[in-house]
Design a protein around this motif. Sequence first.
Motif, PDB file in Angstrom:
ATOM      1  N   ALA A 127       0.828  -1.208   0.000  1.00  9.02           N
ATOM      2  CA  ALA A 127       0.000   0.000   0.000  1.00  9.02           C
ATOM      3  C   ALA A 127       0.861   1.256   0.000  1.00  9.02           C
ATOM      4  CB  ALA A 127      -0.933  -0.007   1.214  1.00  9.02           C
ATOM      5  N   VAL A 128       1.925   1.251   0.805  1.00  4.64           N
ATOM      6  CA  VAL A 128       2.820   2.404   0.859  1.00  4.64           C
ATOM      7  C   VAL A 128       3.548   2.585  -0.469  1.00  4.64           C
ATOM      8  CG1 VAL A 128       4.962   3.276   1.887  1.00  4.64           C
ATOM      9  CG2 VAL A 128       3.141   2.403   3.362  1.00  4.64           C
ATOM     10  N   VAL A 129       3.996   1.493  -1.054  1.00  3.65           N
ATOM     11  CA  VAL A 129       4.733   1.580  -2.325  1.00  3.65           C
ATOM     12  C   VAL A 129       3.833   2.135  -3.427  1.00  3.65           C
ATOM     13  CG1 VAL A 129       5.943   0.260  -4.102  1.00  3.65           C
ATOM     14  CG2 VAL A 129       6.304  -0.283  -1.683  1.00  3.65           C
ATOM     15  N   LEU A 130       2.595   1.684  -3.471  1.00  2.00           N
ATOM     16  CA  LEU A 130       1.661   2.214  -4.466  1.00  2.00           C
ATOM     17  C   LEU A 130       1.435   3.710  -4.268  1.00  2.00           C
ATOM     18  CD1 LEU A 130      -0.937  -0.701  -4.533  1.00  2.00           C
ATOM     19  CD2 LEU A 130       0.597  -0.033  -6.399  1.00  2.00           C
ATOM     20  N   LYS A 131       1.388   4.148  -3.015  1.00  6.34           N
ATOM     21  CA  LYS A 131       1.257   5.585  -2.743  1.00  6.34           C
ATOM     22  C   LYS A 131       2.479   6.346  -3.253  1.00  6.34           C
ATOM     23  CE  LYS A 131      -1.625   5.312   1.445  1.00  6.34           C
ATOM     24  NZ  LYS A 131      -1.636   5.581   2.915  1.00  6.34           N
ATOM     25  N   ILE A 132       3.681   5.772  -3.059  1.00  2.18           N
ATOM     26  CA  ILE A 132       4.904   6.425  -3.516  1.00  2.18           C
ATOM     27  C   ILE A 132       4.911   6.554  -5.035  1.00  2.18           C
ATOM     28  CG2 ILE A 132       7.413   6.131  -3.720  1.00  2.18           C
ATOM     29  CD1 ILE A 132       7.345   4.834  -0.919  1.00  2.18           C
ATOM     30  N   LYS A 187      -7.403  -0.911  -6.738  1.00  7.05           N
ATOM     31  CA  LYS A 187      -8.609  -1.356  -7.428  1.00  7.05           C
ATOM     32  C   LYS A 187      -8.960  -0.452  -8.607  1.00  7.05           C
ATOM     33  CE  LYS A 187     -10.234  -5.023  -5.271  1.00  7.05           C
ATOM     34  NZ  LYS A 187     -10.489  -6.299  -5.967  1.00  7.05           N
ATOM     35  N   GLN A 188      -8.813   0.864  -8.395  1.00 10.17           N
ATOM     36  CA  GLN A 188      -9.208   1.794  -9.453  1.00 10.17           C
ATOM     37  C   GLN A 188      -8.218   1.819 -10.608  1.00 10.17           C
ATOM     38  OE1 GLN A 188      -8.603   2.483  -6.330  1.00 10.17           O
ATOM     39  NE2 GLN A 188      -7.480   4.410  -6.006  1.00 10.17           N
ATOM     40  N   GLN A 189      -7.002   1.200 -10.375  1.00 12.95           N
ATOM     41  CA  GLN A 189      -6.013   1.205 -11.454  1.00 12.95           C
ATOM     42  C   GLN A 189      -6.335   0.181 -12.530  1.00 12.95           C
ATOM     43  OE1 GLN A 189      -2.388   0.915  -8.815  1.00 12.95           O
ATOM     44  NE2 GLN A 189      -1.590   2.262 -10.385  1.00 12.95           N
ATOM     45  N   LYS A 190      -7.069  -0.875 -12.163  1.00 14.59           N
ATOM     46  CA  LYS A 190      -7.314  -1.931 -13.129  1.00 14.59           C
ATOM     47  C   LYS A 190      -8.052  -1.373 -14.346  1.00 14.59           C
ATOM     48  CE  LYS A 190      -8.691  -6.731 -13.499  1.00 14.59           C
ATOM     49  NZ  LYS A 190      -9.196  -7.921 -12.812  1.00 14.59           N
ATOM     50  N   SER A 240      -5.884  -7.738   0.995  1.00 10.52           N
ATOM     51  CA  SER A 240      -6.457  -6.396   1.017  1.00 10.52           C
ATOM     52  C   SER A 240      -7.525  -6.276  -0.058  1.00 10.52           C
ATOM     53  CB  SER A 240      -5.369  -5.348   0.777  1.00 10.52           C
ATOM     54  OG  SER A 240      -5.940  -4.073   0.691  1.00 10.52           O
ATOM     55  N   ALA A 241      -8.691  -5.767   0.342  1.00  9.77           N
ATOM     56  CA  ALA A 241      -9.773  -5.558  -0.614  1.00  9.77           C
ATOM     57  C   ALA A 241      -9.490  -4.375  -1.524  1.00  9.77           C
ATOM     58  CB  ALA A 241     -11.081  -5.338   0.142  1.00  9.77           C
ATOM     59  N   GLU A 242      -8.470  -3.576  -1.160  1.00 12.20           N
ATOM     60  CA  GLU A 242      -8.163  -2.371  -1.926  1.00 12.20           C
ATOM     61  C   GLU A 242      -7.231  -2.651  -3.100  1.00 12.20           C
ATOM     62  OE1 GLU A 242      -6.543   0.462   0.727  1.00 12.20           O
ATOM     63  OE2 GLU A 242      -8.291   0.520   2.037  1.00 12.20           O
ATOM     64  N   MET A 243      -6.717  -3.878  -3.197  1.00 13.28           N
ATOM     65  CA  MET A 243      -5.703  -4.167  -4.209  1.00 13.28           C
ATOM     66  C   MET A 243      -6.168  -5.243  -5.175  1.00 13.28           C
ATOM     67  SD  MET A 243      -2.276  -4.185  -1.881  1.00 13.28           S
ATOM     68  CE  MET A 243      -1.977  -2.825  -0.750  1.00 13.28           C
ATOM     69  N   THR A 244      -5.642  -5.142  -6.366  1.00  8.50           N
ATOM     70  CA  THR A 244      -5.841  -6.169  -7.378  1.00  8.50           C
ATOM     71  C   THR A 244      -4.488  -6.798  -7.677  1.00  8.50           C
ATOM     72  OG1 THR A 244      -7.696  -5.007  -8.395  1.00  8.50           O
ATOM     73  CG2 THR A 244      -6.537  -6.611  -9.760  1.00  8.50           C
ATOM     74  N   ILE A 245      -4.463  -8.109  -7.757  1.00  9.00           N
ATOM     75  CA  ILE A 245      -3.217  -8.810  -8.058  1.00  9.00           C
ATOM     76  C   ILE A 245      -3.389  -9.558  -9.374  1.00  9.00           C
ATOM     77  CG2 ILE A 245      -1.586 -10.567  -7.302  1.00  9.00           C
ATOM     78  CD1 ILE A 245      -2.283  -9.882  -4.443  1.00  9.00           C
ATOM     79  N   GLU A 246      -2.501  -9.299 -10.315  1.00 12.81           N
ATOM     80  CA  GLU A 246      -2.549  -9.929 -11.631  1.00 12.81           C
ATOM     81  C   GLU A 246      -1.254 -10.673 -11.898  1.00 12.81           C
ATOM     82  OE1 GLU A 246      -5.106  -6.350 -13.837  1.00 12.81           O
ATOM     83  OE2 GLU A 246      -2.969  -6.656 -14.276  1.00 12.81           O
ATOM     84  N   SER A 247      -1.337 -11.734 -12.657  1.00 11.18           N
ATOM     85  CA  SER A 247      -0.129 -12.444 -13.039  1.00 11.18           C
ATOM     86  C   SER A 247       0.688 -11.575 -13.996  1.00 11.18           C
ATOM     87  CB  SER A 247      -0.476 -13.766 -13.727  1.00 11.18           C
ATOM     88  OG  SER A 247       0.692 -14.376 -14.248  1.00 11.18           O
TER      89      SER A 247
END
Length: 397
Positions: free
Chosen positions: A292-297, A385-388, A357-364
Amino acid sequence: MPSSRGRCPLSAFVRVLRRHRRIREFAEADLLDGLDGTERSIRIRILQHLADRGISTDGLASATREGQLGHQLLDVTLSPHGAMYSLEQISQSTNISPEDVERWFRSMGRGVSTSTSVDYNDDDLRLAQLLTEYRALGIADAGLFAFARIVGRNTSTLADASKSLIQKNLDTNRDRPEIALQFARELQRFAEFQSQLLHRAVATRLRQQISQQIRADITAEHAPEAQDIAVCFADMVGFTVLGEQLTPTELGDLADRLDTLTTDLIEPPVQFVKTVGDAVMLLSPDPTRLAAVVLKIVTAAQQHGLPPIHAGIAWGTAVRSAGDWIGQPLNRASRIATIAEPREVLADSETMRRIKSAEMTIESAGTHQLKGFTGGNQLYRILLKQQKGDQSPMQDR
């Protein structure tokens, strides 16, 4: 009262007795098997040297069985001796704020621990004192920290190259641990030839990194200091190309802005360990919070006009050592970051399995070859989530 004349022979006798007792312990632990003459004498001196530094007979036996006696000897020889300090004590001694001490050390690539952990030696204290001395000369912080980052980046590269050379020779000479002493002496001679600043920066960084990286190969995962932890390296895409277009001060300003931005966004239990050139190293026992912190950065860097950030996250066992960290997940995270696209955060499968985390999406993100690691490595892309479905990171290249 006995005279000093009378105590000296007794003291010498006790030393001889202790030496013979140790040699008997070494022999009983099969540490001298197959050795005689000069080879036996050299091995006894090495074992005595390590025992005097607190390594137990069981520890010596384990290192001998695994062919790591030379590594142990090099580590002990390079490790600092004498007074040790906390960041707080260094701050008080130099009249530099704790925040500036941390920033100075990070710029040099020196790991930063908590303010009260006693992880720093006389070289670190002197390194901090240099900041005071250069400030007294009227040199602006922007130039000082830009130069420090260049020194940190280059000494890190030098330490990596030296470590590879030393590791290769130690592996080739597993049965000749005395070779490690020769390497240690050469490293110390190298440091002594440097100018005042380079002597302190190179000596501290080089001794620390070589010692720590070699110890990473011999540290058991079940050591008391070992922790399962998530590690992240995040850096700016195209920084090398920018180096050909910008002045060192301008490059330093970019790195300093990333350092400041990272410091502002860090939230416990995520820890900002250090800056290595244009990269920041973060870690946390909670990979979800770290991601979460890395995505914010990554997002904040774009909003603040910094070059695109890409990052790699890896999970594994690491060991805290002298304010820094060593272990496989550090190398793995660094390698993952190099193949991530601009504004992309990639993680290994061990990290992916622990993110909740419900806030994140994980893709291969497919299978990739990582330098220094065998086989294919399945990686995963982490997004908010909103990035997908948003613009692909590839479009920022």
